[in-house]
Design a protein around this motif. Structure first.
Motif, PDB file in Angstrom:
ATOM      1  N   LYS A  45     -32.776  69.695  31.960  1.00 22.05           N
ATOM      2  CA  LYS A  45     -33.451  69.615  30.669  1.00 22.05           C
ATOM      3  C   LYS A  45     -34.415  70.792  30.533  1.00 22.05           C
ATOM      4  CE  LYS A  45     -36.317  66.653  27.806  1.00 22.05           C
ATOM      5  NZ  LYS A  45     -37.045  65.384  27.724  1.00 22.05           N
ATOM      6  N   MET A  46     -34.201  71.625  29.524  1.00 24.32           N
ATOM      7  CA  MET A  46     -35.112  72.735  29.260  1.00 24.32           C
ATOM      8  C   MET A  46     -36.384  72.176  28.621  1.00 24.32           C
ATOM      9  SD  MET A  46     -35.633  75.993  29.509  1.00 24.32           S
ATOM     10  CE  MET A  46     -34.065  76.878  29.592  1.00 24.32           C
ATOM     11  N   LEU A  47     -37.515  72.428  29.269  1.00 20.82           N
ATOM     12  CA  LEU A  47     -38.809  71.984  28.744  1.00 20.82           C
ATOM     13  C   LEU A  47     -39.514  73.110  27.999  1.00 20.82           C
ATOM     14  CD1 LEU A  47     -39.959  69.935  31.864  1.00 20.82           C
ATOM     15  CD2 LEU A  47     -38.934  69.071  29.748  1.00 20.82           C
ATOM     16  N   ALA A  48     -39.343  74.347  28.468  1.00 17.07           N
ATOM     17  CA  ALA A  48     -39.932  75.516  27.804  1.00 17.07           C
ATOM     18  C   ALA A  48     -39.263  76.766  28.337  1.00 17.07           C
ATOM     19  CB  ALA A  48     -41.437  75.576  28.055  1.00 17.07           C
ATOM     20  N   ILE A  49     -39.092  77.739  27.446  1.00 12.73           N
ATOM     21  CA  ILE A  49     -38.594  79.057  27.854  1.00 12.73           C
ATOM     22  C   ILE A  49     -39.272  80.086  26.963  1.00 12.73           C
ATOM     23  CG2 ILE A  49     -36.530  78.868  26.403  1.00 12.73           C
ATOM     24  CD1 ILE A  49     -35.070  80.595  28.571  1.00 12.73           C
ATOM     25  N   ASN A  50     -39.755  81.159  27.571  1.00 10.47           N
ATOM     26  CA  ASN A  50     -40.421  82.224  26.826  1.00 10.47           C
ATOM     27  C   ASN A  50     -40.683  83.361  27.800  1.00 10.47           C
ATOM     28  OD1 ASN A  50     -41.569  83.547  24.657  1.00 10.47           O
ATOM     29  ND2 ASN A  50     -43.389  82.256  24.557  1.00 10.47           N
ATOM     30  N   GLY A  51     -41.151  84.458  27.279  1.00  8.99           N
ATOM     31  CA  GLY A  51     -41.477  85.591  28.124  1.00  8.99           C
ATOM     32  C   GLY A  51     -41.884  86.775  27.283  1.00  8.99           C
ATOM     33  N   THR A  52     -41.674  87.942  27.859  1.00 12.96           N
ATOM     34  CA  THR A  52     -41.955  89.196  27.170  1.00 12.96           C
ATOM     35  C   THR A  52     -40.758  90.107  27.385  1.00 12.96           C
ATOM     36  OG1 THR A  52     -43.023  90.222  29.083  1.00 12.96           O
ATOM     37  CG2 THR A  52     -44.444  88.920  27.607  1.00 12.96           C
ATOM     38  N   GLU A  53     -40.919  91.360  27.040  1.00 11.43           N
ATOM     39  CA  GLU A  53     -39.816  92.310  27.173  1.00 11.43           C
ATOM     40  C   GLU A  53     -39.363  92.495  28.620  1.00 11.43           C
ATOM     41  OE1 GLU A  53     -42.670  92.957  25.574  1.00 11.43           O
ATOM     42  OE2 GLU A  53     -42.151  93.424  23.501  1.00 11.43           O
ATOM     43  N   ASP A  54     -40.251  92.197  29.599  1.00 10.70           N
ATOM     44  CA  ASP A  54     -39.905  92.489  30.991  1.00 10.70           C
ATOM     45  C   ASP A  54     -39.799  91.272  31.910  1.00 10.70           C
ATOM     46  OD1 ASP A  54     -42.592  91.834  31.260  1.00 10.70           O
ATOM     47  OD2 ASP A  54     -43.116  93.631  32.385  1.00 10.70           O
ATOM     48  N   HIS A  55     -39.883  90.058  31.374  1.00  9.39           N
ATOM     49  CA  HIS A  55     -39.668  88.884  32.219  1.00  9.39           C
ATOM     50  C   HIS A  55     -39.505  87.618  31.390  1.00  9.39           C
ATOM     51  CE1 HIS A  55     -44.008  88.338  31.600  1.00  9.39           C
ATOM     52  NE2 HIS A  55     -43.851  87.092  32.000  1.00  9.39           N
ATOM     53  N   VAL A  56     -38.957  86.591  32.061  1.00  8.91           N
ATOM     54  CA  VAL A  56     -38.721  85.300  31.435  1.00  8.91           C
ATOM     55  C   VAL A  56     -39.327  84.209  32.319  1.00  8.91           C
ATOM     56  CG1 VAL A  56     -36.936  83.617  30.766  1.00  8.91           C
ATOM     57  CG2 VAL A  56     -36.563  86.058  30.359  1.00  8.91           C
TER      58      VAL A  56
END
Length: 153
Positions: A45-56
């Motif tokens: 179950k995906m709870l959260a996903i986010n990041g920036t241009e250089d990582h997740v």
């Protein structure tokens, strides 16, 4: 498996090869949706996903029927193939070898979700590598700086 019960919350951190800033805001939402589909296909179950241009950062409710390594192999292989098939980077996209994975108690779930949702704001103040080393230290993970994600070339 019958009569197997678990509650495992894992945060994953991974980067494009050489920590290159290749994740373009123009297609990152599509990438996150695609990665979410991979996670769900594997019964997590995906709870959260986010990041920036250089990582997740990816935070999931993890089912113990699959190994952590197998899930990350699926996420990285499938998503890099997806990025390359769309020619988003102009050259071959690859994820960095390795990743960070950290476990959290149920009481920490909301704080971790908020932290991941606020990645862009957070990284206006804190560099990725400083943040990553802080996480390693908070979790008392022994590490060698020479092996913390290959440096940009």
């Amino acid at each position: 498996m019958a009569n197997t019960y678990s509650q495992v919350h894992l945060q994953f951190v991974f980067t494009p090869k050489y920590r290159a800033a290749l994740i373009d805001p123009a297609w990152e939402t599509e990438l996150y949706k695609y990665i979410t589909g991979i996670v769900q296909k594997n019964k997590h179950k995906m709870l959260a996903i986010n990041g920036t241009e250089d990582h997740v950062h990816m935070f999931i409710g993890f089912q113990t029927t699959q190994s952590i390594a197998s899930l990350m192999q699926d996420v990285k292989a499938d998503s890099s193939q997806w990025i390359n098939s769309r020619e988003y980077c102009g050259s071959r996209f690859e994820w960095q070898i390795g990743y960070g994975v950290f476990s959290y108690s149920k009481s920490a779930v909301n704080n971790v979700i908020r932290y991941i949702q606020n990645q862009k704001e957070h990284h206006r103040k804190v560099e990725f590598l400083d943040e990553y080393m802080k996480i390693l230290e908070e979790f008392a993970v022994d590490y060698n700086e020479a092996y913390i994600f290959e440096k940009p070339k």
